[in-house]
Design a protein around this motif. Structure first.
Motif, short mmCIF file in Angstrom:
data_model
loop_
_atom_site.label_atom_id
_atom_site.label_comp_id
_atom_site.label_asym_id
_atom_site.label_seq_id
_atom_site.Cartn_x
_atom_site.Cartn_y
_atom_site.Cartn_z
N UNK A 1 103.21 46.17 17.34
CA UNK A 1 103.59 47.58 17.17
C UNK A 1 104.64 47.97 18.21
N UNK B 1 107.93 46.60 17.22
CA UNK B 1 108.50 47.35 16.09
C UNK B 1 109.07 48.70 16.53
N UNK B 2 108.46 49.26 17.56
CA UNK B 2 108.99 50.53 18.07
C UNK B 2 110.40 50.37 18.61
N UNK C 1 112.60 47.85 17.71
CA UNK C 1 113.34 46.90 16.89
C UNK C 1 114.19 47.63 15.85
N UNK D 1 113.50 56.53 7.33
CA UNK D 1 113.28 55.36 8.19
C UNK D 1 112.88 55.82 9.60
N UNK E 1 111.23 58.45 10.37
CA UNK E 1 109.81 58.85 10.35
C UNK E 1 108.93 57.60 10.40
N UNK E 2 109.32 56.57 9.63
CA UNK E 2 108.53 55.34 9.63
C UNK E 2 108.59 54.65 11.00
N UNK E 3 109.62 55.01 11.80
CA UNK E 3 109.68 54.51 13.18
C UNK E 3 108.94 55.45 14.13
N UNK E 4 108.25 56.40 13.54
CA UNK E 4 107.41 57.35 14.30
C UNK E 4 108.22 58.27 15.20
N UNK F 1 108.62 48.30 10.07
CA UNK F 1 108.69 49.58 10.79
C UNK F 1 107.29 49.93 11.30
N UNK F 2 107.25 50.90 12.16
CA UNK F 2 106.02 51.11 12.94
C UNK F 2 104.87 51.62 12.08
N UNK F 3 105.17 52.55 11.20
CA UNK F 3 104.09 53.19 10.44
C UNK F 3 103.50 52.20 9.43
N UNK F 4 102.24 51.93 9.56
CA UNK F 4 101.59 50.90 8.77
C UNK F 4 101.32 51.36 7.34
#
Lengths: 286, 506
Positions: free
Chosen positions: A74, A77-78, A80, A102, A104-107, B106-109
């Motif tokens: 995780x 991925x943060x 990357x 994208x 958002x998916x990267x938080x 990506x981070x969100x699973x």
């Protein structure tokens, strides 16, 4: 310099095929080119380093984190950025929406900060003017830049680019080179490509892979130097050459072991690459 | 002047990030897109149009809110189906557009992305909840509204949207095919259109279905409905939550947390399901019998003018309206009828619940008039006929056997006060005509009008009211005599006597 990526002994099999064969490498800040023929294992290596697939054997760290653990994965991925080969898009999204998605998916959760970041990366890839346009209405080159913006969002420390210039016309490719060079400032970029010119112009280091293994790891100058004294000109194709072709000037450019008294030419990175592949037992087709 | 533009600093990984905050952000993103999808927009537009079209004239302006709450349940199913289709497509988008390879790193699973898709249904649910609130508030604000709505009934529409949305996500995770949900839509439409839904059966299984409408003409007091609305809302909420959590679990969430939550949601569903299947309580059944057989023990009585009005507590605000009709009829009457004290009592047949359409039997008690629980529209002239019948015939039972000239006086005094008396005559007759013989509706037993009586009454209603009223009052005794014929009544009131006026063949 502390390496961004440090891998040792990576192995991965797909059925009976050895996709990665004891791959070890260290990546530092700047753009590293990854060259190799089709099926060399470039994309597999990139997917392993991007945490998309786990390796069967070996270990590696990215930005000091071990992707072998869930927590480490995780964290990797943060930090990357990944631009896959032939990236998919959501055609009904605008460029802004796609990159925002994208993000958002990267938080990146703070809406205001996230939107600023999306605008910044779209600006960085020169898409500010079309950010409200639907992706289905953008050209291939623009779409590729949207994908690069999506990879860049969140300011990743490690950027993985899988053949980003495939299918682009020369002008677009030049433009993309600029973007990649800019992206390589202050971060580590691993660029997989078939284009030796890209490597020659962008990379401070180059890794050549063949049959799942690393065949060369050094600077572009070192790869070019491998062909020093092994490129010559002749009026006919030299039968002893590993590869040879007629140039625009009418003479043949031969690569291999030159005969005595041959008219030696200045080698290029491509010559060094071809000879490296030849040494790896890979067919050199010209 | 030179402007110096500074590039915004990048948002780096050093900034705090939280997975659940990202889930909420993604849910917001997907929720906005879901609301803007063409099928959802169309469904919402049709739904909004239906609310305006339906509620403008619903319940003839006199809604019983314990029924109005149920009327909010069916239309949201259209939105629910659209949401199910669109949320399913949203979940499948990454697979269809081949972005999964990218998003996987990506981070969100995936489990949390699935949770975000489930949560993305909430804005559409909130819009439907707002529409339900608008529709019900509109009904409640009508001057003729009585009774109370049930929060459980009002929750059914929004919960249906939530349930169908969750089904859309679950199907995307179970069968990632673009045709699965459209096929389900066809299946559901088949159920709705061809009435094969379990909602139409009488046993407890009908409560397994989201909407159990029971569109009945029998309006009952709230406490006699016997609908397990709260249990059903709990069942629906539990079911929606179970489907959502199952989707999240299949989507890749951590089994421990999601599994425990799913077990809790299933428990809620079972509790709600058992509660709603329990059937009618003994207390409600007994209360229904009391309300049907001895309504006087349950009612509040109010004196208005000369008469007394007894109504179930929720209907007491309608007493003034009923009294207005009684006053109108008595003002057109003559003799003792003009000052007659009446007892207007509300009567219902509640023993068989909402499904029953059993008629209320006529009373032989003198000067007692029955009024129903419905009001507005045709119910007004029907009640007026009931009042006029009792004033002239003495009691409700005697009216059913009446086939003489008194019918002319009954119908004229019942309808002449209306703004459009001929239209009122048409509305109160079963065949909606103003010629020929027909059955006339009244709160208890219907009346029969012969063709001749119809002709005489129509002629009278077309004449100026005051002129006819003077004649009616002047000849009241003869006009209300059981021996008066239709022909004689016509003569007394100065209209042409139709051929065969006294033939009682109605």
């Amino acid at each position: 310099m502390t390496p961004t990526v440090s891998a040792s002994g990576l192995c991965l099999r797909y059925g009976g095929t050895r996709a990665l064969d004891d791959v070890s490498l260290r990546l530092t800040q700047g753009v590293t080119g990854l060259l190799g023929p089709n099926g060399a294992g470039k994309t597999t290596l990139l997917r392993v380093l991007a945490t998309a697939v786990p390796a069967d054997q070996g270990a590696f760290t990215v930005l000091g984190q071990d992707p072998g653990t869930a927590r480490g994965r995780q964290e990797v991925r943060r930090r990357l950025g990944y631009l896959p080969q032939t990236p998919g898009f959501h055609p009904d999204f605008t460029a802004f929406e796609f990159v925002d998605y994208v993000a958002i998916l990267k938080e990146l959760t703070d809406r205001g900060a996230r939107h600023r970041e999306v605008r910044r990366v779209l600006d960085e890839v020169d898409l500010s003017d079309v950010r409200g346009k639907r992706i289905k209405k953008l050209s291939g080159g623009m779409r590729q830049r949207v994908a690069l913006a999506a990879a860049l969002v969140g300011d990743p420390g490690f950027l993985v680019l899988d053949e980003p210039t495939v299918g682009l016309d020369p002008e677009q490719r030049m433009r993309f080179r600029e973007l990649i060079a800019r992206a390589g400032e202050g971060r580590t970029v691993l660029l997989s490509t078939h284009q030796t010119e890209d490597v020659a112009m962008l990379c401070h280091r180059v890794v050549v892979m063949a049959a799942g293994a690393v065949r060369f790891d050094g600077t572009p100058a070192e790869l070019t130097a491998r062909a020093a004294g092994r490129v010559w000109s002749s009026t006919e194709r030299d039968p002893g050459a590993k590869a040879g072709w007629r140039t625009g000037l009418g003479a043949f450019r031969n690569v291999g072991d030159p005969p005595p008294g041959a008219d030696l030419l200045e080698p290029t990175l491509e010559d060094g690459y071809l000879l490296t592949l030849d040494g790896a037992g890979t067919e050199v087709a010209v | 002047m030179t402007a110096i533009m500074e590039a915004a600093p990048p948002v780096t990984s050093a900034q705090p990030r939280q997975s659940w905050a990202a889930v909420v952000a993604l849910a917001g993103f997907e929720g906005r897109r879901l609301l803007l999808r063409v099928p959802v927009l169309l469904a919402l537009a049709v739904y909004a149009f239906w609310i305006v079209w339906h509620t403008r004239d619903s319940f003839d302006g006199f809604p019983a809110l314990q029924d109005a709450d149920r009327s909010t349940q069916g239309a949201p199913l259209l939105v629910a189906l659209a949401v199910m289709v669109c949320v399913n497509q949203s979940v499948l988008r990454s697979r269809r557009r081949d972005t999964e390879r990218h998003f996987a790193v990506l981070v969100l699973q995936p489990g949390r992305r699935t949770a975000a898709h489930v949560l993305s249904v909430l804005p559409a649910t909130a819009v439907v909840a707002a529409c339900v609130a608008v529709q019900f508030t509109w009904e409640a604000l009508k001057p003729g509204a009585i009774g109370t709505g049930s929060p459980g009934e009002l929750l059914v529409g929004p919960l249906s949207v939530l349930l169908f949305g969750a089904i859309g996500v679950l199907v995307a995770r179970l069968a990632p095919s673009a045709v699965a949900v459209p096929l389900m839509v066809v299946f559901f439409l088949f159920l709705f259109v061809f009435g094969a839904s379990p909602a139409l059966s009488d046993d407890w299984t009908r409560w397994l279905y989201p909407v159990v409408g029971e569109s009945s003409a029998n309006i009952l007091p709230s406490d006699l409905l016997g609908r397990p609305a709260a249990w059903h809302a709990l069942y629906l909420a539990g079911l929606a939550l179970s489907v959502a959590l199952l989707a999240v679990l299949i989507g890749g969430a951590r089994k421990g947390v999601a599994g425990t939550a799913l077990a809790g949601a299933l428990a809620l569903t079972v509790v709600g399901g058992v509660g709603q299947a329990a059937g009618l309580s003994d207390e409600t059944a007994a209360a229904r019998v009391r309300a049907s057989v001895t309504p006087e023990k349950e009612q509040t009585c109010v004196e208005r003018g000369r008469s007394t009005y007894c109504a179930f507590p929720e209907w007491t605000p309608r007493v003034a309206t009923w009294a207005g009709v009684v006053d109108h009829v008595q003002s057109l009457s003559g003799g003792t009828a003009k000052g007659q004290q009446l007892l207007v009592r509300q009567r219902i047949e509640a023993r068989y619940g909402l499904d029953s359409d059993a008629a209320v039997f006529p009373l032989s008690t003198p000067h007692q008039v029955t009024v129903g629980t419905a009001w507005g529209g045709n119910r007004v002239p029907e009640f007026s006929v009931g009042v006029a019948s009792v004033l002239i015939a003495g009691n409700e039972k005697a009216v059913g056997e009446m086939c003489d000239g008194r019918m002319v006086t009954v119908m004229w005094t019942a309808l002449a006060w209306e703004s459009d008396p001929v239209a009122a005559l048409r509305r109160v007759r079963l065949d909606d005509s103003v010629t020929g013989s027909a059955t006339v509706l009244a709160p208890t037993e219907s009346l029969s009008m012969t063709a001749g009586q119809t002709e005489v009454v129509r002629q009278l209603l077309e004449q100026p009211r005051d002129a006819v009223a003077a004649k009616v009052k002047a000849r009241w005794a003869e006009l209300t005599d059981p021996k008066v014929t239709t022909g004689r009544a016509a003569q007394l009131l100065g209209v042409a006597v139709p051929k065969g006026a006294d033939k009682c063949d109605g």
